[in-house]
Design a protein around this motif. Structure first.
Motif, PDB file in Angstrom:
ATOM      1  N   THR A   1       7.864  16.088   3.159  1.00 17.03           N
ATOM      2  CA  THR A   1       8.915  15.449   3.959  1.00 17.03           C
ATOM      3  C   THR A   1       9.375  16.382   5.078  1.00 17.03           C
ATOM      4  O   THR A   1       9.208  17.592   5.014  1.00 17.03           O
ATOM      5  CB  THR A   1      10.132  15.075   3.088  1.00 17.03           C
ATOM      6  N   SER A   2       9.973  15.778   6.092  1.00 16.72           N
ATOM      7  CA  SER A   2      10.478  16.526   7.236  1.00 16.72           C
ATOM      8  C   SER A   2      11.973  16.302   7.402  1.00 16.72           C
ATOM      9  O   SER A   2      12.527  15.294   6.960  1.00 16.72           O
ATOM     10  CB  SER A   2       9.752  16.098   8.519  1.00 16.72           C
ATOM     11  N   PHE A   3      12.621  17.263   8.053  1.00 19.03           N
ATOM     12  CA  PHE A   3      14.051  17.178   8.356  1.00 19.03           C
ATOM     13  C   PHE A   3      14.245  17.902   9.681  1.00 19.03           C
ATOM     14  O   PHE A   3      13.960  19.096   9.777  1.00 19.03           O
ATOM     15  CB  PHE A   3      14.866  17.849   7.243  1.00 19.03           C
ATOM     16  N   ILE A   4      14.719  17.187  10.695  1.00 14.42           N
ATOM     17  CA  ILE A   4      14.837  17.729  12.052  1.00 14.42           C
ATOM     18  C   ILE A   4      16.242  17.439  12.556  1.00 14.42           C
ATOM     19  O   ILE A   4      16.794  16.352  12.317  1.00 14.42           O
ATOM     20  CB  ILE A   4      13.797  17.083  12.997  1.00 14.42           C
ATOM     21  N   ALA A   5      16.850  18.388  13.284  1.00 15.03           N
ATOM     22  CA  ALA A   5      18.206  18.157  13.794  1.00 15.03           C
ATOM     23  C   ALA A   5      18.443  18.900  15.099  1.00 15.03           C
ATOM     24  O   ALA A   5      17.807  19.920  15.377  1.00 15.03           O
ATOM     25  CB  ALA A   5      19.245  18.581  12.758  1.00 15.03           C
ATOM     26  N   LEU A   6      19.380  18.371  15.884  1.00 14.21           N
ATOM     27  CA  LEU A   6      19.834  18.993  17.136  1.00 14.21           C
ATOM     28  C   LEU A   6      21.354  18.986  17.138  1.00 14.21           C
ATOM     29  O   LEU A   6      21.983  18.007  16.722  1.00 14.21           O
ATOM     30  CB  LEU A   6      19.306  18.204  18.339  1.00 14.21           C
ATOM     31  N   ASP A   7      21.960  20.076  17.623  1.00 13.18           N
ATOM     32  CA  ASP A   7      23.416  20.197  17.587  1.00 13.18           C
ATOM     33  C   ASP A   7      24.113  19.095  18.391  1.00 13.18           C
ATOM     34  O   ASP A   7      23.497  18.373  19.169  1.00 13.18           O
ATOM     35  CB  ASP A   7      23.859  21.580  18.063  1.00 13.18           C
ATOM     36  N   ALA A   8      25.421  19.006  18.195  1.00 13.48           N
ATOM     37  CA  ALA A   8      26.204  17.905  18.767  1.00 13.48           C
ATOM     38  C   ALA A   8      26.253  17.903  20.285  1.00 13.48           C
ATOM     39  O   ALA A   8      26.475  16.863  20.901  1.00 13.48           O
ATOM     40  CB  ALA A   8      27.619  17.941  18.206  1.00 13.48           C
TER      41      ALA A   8
ATOM     42  N   PRO B   1      17.167  22.773  24.668  1.00 10.40           N
ATOM     43  CA  PRO B   1      16.213  21.765  25.159  1.00 10.40           C
ATOM     44  C   PRO B   1      15.289  21.352  24.015  1.00 10.40           C
ATOM     45  O   PRO B   1      14.607  22.193  23.432  1.00 10.40           O
ATOM     46  CB  PRO B   1      15.445  22.518  26.253  1.00 10.40           C
ATOM     47  N   PHE B   2      15.281  20.074  23.672  1.00  9.73           N
ATOM     48  CA  PHE B   2      14.514  19.626  22.512  1.00  9.73           C
ATOM     49  C   PHE B   2      14.063  18.187  22.755  1.00  9.73           C
ATOM     50  O   PHE B   2      14.879  17.333  23.118  1.00  9.73           O
ATOM     51  CB  PHE B   2      15.380  19.720  21.253  1.00  9.73           C
ATOM     52  N   PHE B   3      12.764  17.932  22.560  1.00 13.41           N
ATOM     53  CA  PHE B   3      12.180  16.632  22.873  1.00 13.41           C
ATOM     54  C   PHE B   3      11.348  16.134  21.698  1.00 13.41           C
ATOM     55  O   PHE B   3      10.903  16.915  20.858  1.00 13.41           O
ATOM     56  CB  PHE B   3      11.291  16.752  24.120  1.00 13.41           C
ATOM     57  N   TRP B   4      11.167  14.808  21.672  1.00 13.45           N
ATOM     58  CA  TRP B   4      10.244  14.244  20.703  1.00 13.45           C
ATOM     59  C   TRP B   4       9.434  13.144  21.363  1.00 13.45           C
ATOM     60  O   TRP B   4       9.858  12.540  22.347  1.00 13.45           O
ATOM     61  CB  TRP B   4      10.964  13.761  19.451  1.00 13.45           C
TER      62      TRP B   4
ATOM     63  N   ASP C   1      10.259  22.133  22.315  1.00  9.91           N
ATOM     64  CA  ASP C   1      11.350  22.580  23.179  1.00  9.91           C
ATOM     65  C   ASP C   1      10.917  22.717  24.635  1.00  9.91           C
ATOM     66  O   ASP C   1      11.668  23.231  25.463  1.00  9.91           O
ATOM     67  CB  ASP C   1      11.926  23.909  22.674  1.00  9.91           C
ATOM     68  N   ASP C   2       9.706  22.248  24.960  1.00  9.14           N
ATOM     69  CA  ASP C   2       9.144  22.365  26.305  1.00  9.14           C
ATOM     70  C   ASP C   2       8.731  20.977  26.799  1.00  9.14           C
ATOM     71  O   ASP C   2       7.784  20.382  26.272  1.00  9.14           O
ATOM     72  CB  ASP C   2       7.933  23.300  26.269  1.00  9.14           C
ATOM     73  N   SER C   3       9.427  20.464  27.796  1.00  4.09           N
ATOM     74  CA  SER C   3       9.155  19.101  28.274  1.00  4.09           C
ATOM     75  C   SER C   3       7.761  18.981  28.883  1.00  4.09           C
ATOM     76  O   SER C   3       7.105  17.937  28.754  1.00  4.09           O
ATOM     77  CB  SER C   3      10.205  18.670  29.298  1.00  4.09           C
ATOM     78  N   GLN C   4       7.289  20.024  29.552  1.00  4.28           N
ATOM     79  CA  GLN C   4       5.957  19.958  30.157  1.00  4.28           C
ATOM     80  C   GLN C   4       4.869  19.938  29.093  1.00  4.28           C
ATOM     81  O   GLN C   4       3.863  19.243  29.234  1.00  4.28           O
ATOM     82  CB  GLN C   4       5.756  21.150  31.105  1.00  4.28           C
ATOM     83  N   LEU C   5       5.079  20.694  28.037  1.00  7.17           N
ATOM     84  CA  LEU C   5       4.087  20.729  26.960  1.00  7.17           C
ATOM     85  C   LEU C   5       4.008  19.392  26.239  1.00  7.17           C
ATOM     86  O   LEU C   5       2.912  18.888  25.962  1.00  7.17           O
ATOM     87  CB  LEU C   5       4.433  21.844  25.976  1.00  7.17           C
ATOM     88  N   ILE C   6       5.152  18.787  25.955  1.00  5.69           N
ATOM     89  CA  ILE C   6       5.122  17.524  25.227  1.00  5.69           C
ATOM     90  C   ILE C   6       4.545  16.402  26.087  1.00  5.69           C
ATOM     91  O   ILE C   6       3.907  15.475  25.577  1.00  5.69           O
ATOM     92  CB  ILE C   6       6.525  17.160  24.688  1.00  5.69           C
ATOM     93  N   LYS C   7       4.688  16.496  27.420  1.00  8.77           N
ATOM     94  CA  LYS C   7       4.072  15.516  28.309  1.00  8.77           C
ATOM     95  C   LYS C   7       2.546  15.560  28.194  1.00  8.77           C
ATOM     96  O   LYS C   7       1.874  14.532  28.336  1.00  8.77           O
ATOM     97  CB  LYS C   7       4.474  15.783  29.756  1.00  8.77           C
ATOM     98  N   MET C   8       1.994  16.740  27.952  1.00  9.97           N
ATOM     99  CA  MET C   8       0.548  16.887  27.834  1.00  9.97           C
ATOM    100  C   MET C   8       0.001  16.127  26.629  1.00  9.97           C
ATOM    101  O   MET C   8      -1.143  15.693  26.621  1.00  9.97           O
ATOM    102  CB  MET C   8       0.175  18.366  27.717  1.00  9.97           C
ATOM    103  N   GLY C   9       0.830  15.978  25.607  1.00 11.80           N
ATOM    104  CA  GLY C   9       0.372  15.288  24.410  1.00 11.80           C
ATOM    105  C   GLY C   9       0.856  13.869  24.270  1.00 11.80           C
ATOM    106  O   GLY C   9       0.216  13.057  23.601  1.00 11.80           O
ATOM    107  N   CYS C  10       1.990  13.555  24.897  1.00 14.33           N
ATOM    108  CA  CYS C  10       2.605  12.241  24.693  1.00 14.33           C
ATOM    109  C   CYS C  10       2.711  11.409  25.967  1.00 14.33           C
ATOM    110  O   CYS C  10       3.112  10.241  25.903  1.00 14.33           O
ATOM    111  CB  CYS C  10       4.000  12.410  24.083  1.00 14.33           C
TER     112      CYS C  10
END
Length: 249
Positions: A142-149, A154-157, A169-178
């Protein structure tokens, strides 16, 4: 930091997927991990078998938001940021004076999993500071992920072309995959394998997806906002002494 989970561990919300066709040349989640491991100085990649992968590097990190990684009793944790109430948290969970943020988060999760006295939203809400973290529990898959209030880190999914859920935590990196199937992770929220996305600031309210449009006017993965008009069912299930509370959050 980078985490890629198979659908069995973290099922992507349908709204996170962009209606715009993404380029077939995008890297899938596994290739993204390989790319990160090859291009980030001092990177470490962890293969979680059929569940996914984790990777991190301390290169070019914000000194005010350091990245940390630890494994305790098959609980893997990537943590970025800092806690303001670290002394109180160490006392609350009976940890040594040398314990750091990543150790506190692992212990908080383990206490919650093993019949903690508080609901998950209360446990996360007790963590005061600027942070984002990703937990993978190999014992329960199982996974558990959180971001402060405040969304201080910087955090993306996003969702890759094969349906894997990616956290980064890198918008350019996540664009490469998503491609366009990504969005900022909602601040003040946490995501779990069994419960999906929830707000720890407003646990009684549902979350609603909001269309996200990029600078070219194209619809991308949705953002999620607290819907003040919709309340969740607050019925508390009865749990026997032999029950596993990991399914309750």
């Amino acid at each position: 930091m980078l985490a890629v989970f198979e659908e069995s561990v973290a099922k992507s919300p349908q709204e996170l997927k962009s209606p715009v066709s993404d380029d077939a040349s995008l890297k899938n989640g596994r290739a993204l991990i390989d790319y990160f491991a090859s291009n980030a100085n001092g990177s470490v990649a962890i293969n979680l078998g059929s569940s996914g992968s984790l990777a991190y590097s301390t290169d070019r990190q914000n000194p005010l938001l350091p990245r940390m990684f630890a494994v305790v009793d098959d609980i893997y944790c990537l943590f970025e940021g800092h806690l303001d109430n670290i002394t109180l948290m160490k006392q609350q969970y009976g940890l040594s004076k040398t314990a750091n943020e990543v150790g506190i988060v692992i212990e908080a999760y383990r206490t919650l999993r093993d019949r903690g006295p508080y609901p998950a939203d209360q446990v996360v809400r007790d963590l005061h500071g600027k942070y984002a973290f990703v937990i993978f529990d190999a014992s329960t898959k199982t996974s558990f992920i959180a971001l402060d209030a405040d969304g201080s880190v910087p955090f993306f999914w996003g969702t890759d072309l094969e349906g894997r859920l990616v956290f980064c935590d890198d918008s350019q990196l996540i664009k490469m995959g998503c491609g366009k199937s990504f969005a900022p992770f909602p601040k003040g929220c946490f995501f779990t394998t069994s419960g999906g996305l929830k707000s720890f600031e407003h646990p009684l309210n549902a979350l609603k997806p909001m269309p996200r449009v990029d600078s070219q006017g194209q619809v991308c993965g949705a953002t999620f906002k607290v819907d003040s008009s919709v309340k969740k069912d607050t019925g508390m299930p009865r749990v026997g002494s032999a029950a596993n509370w990991s399914s309750q959050f």
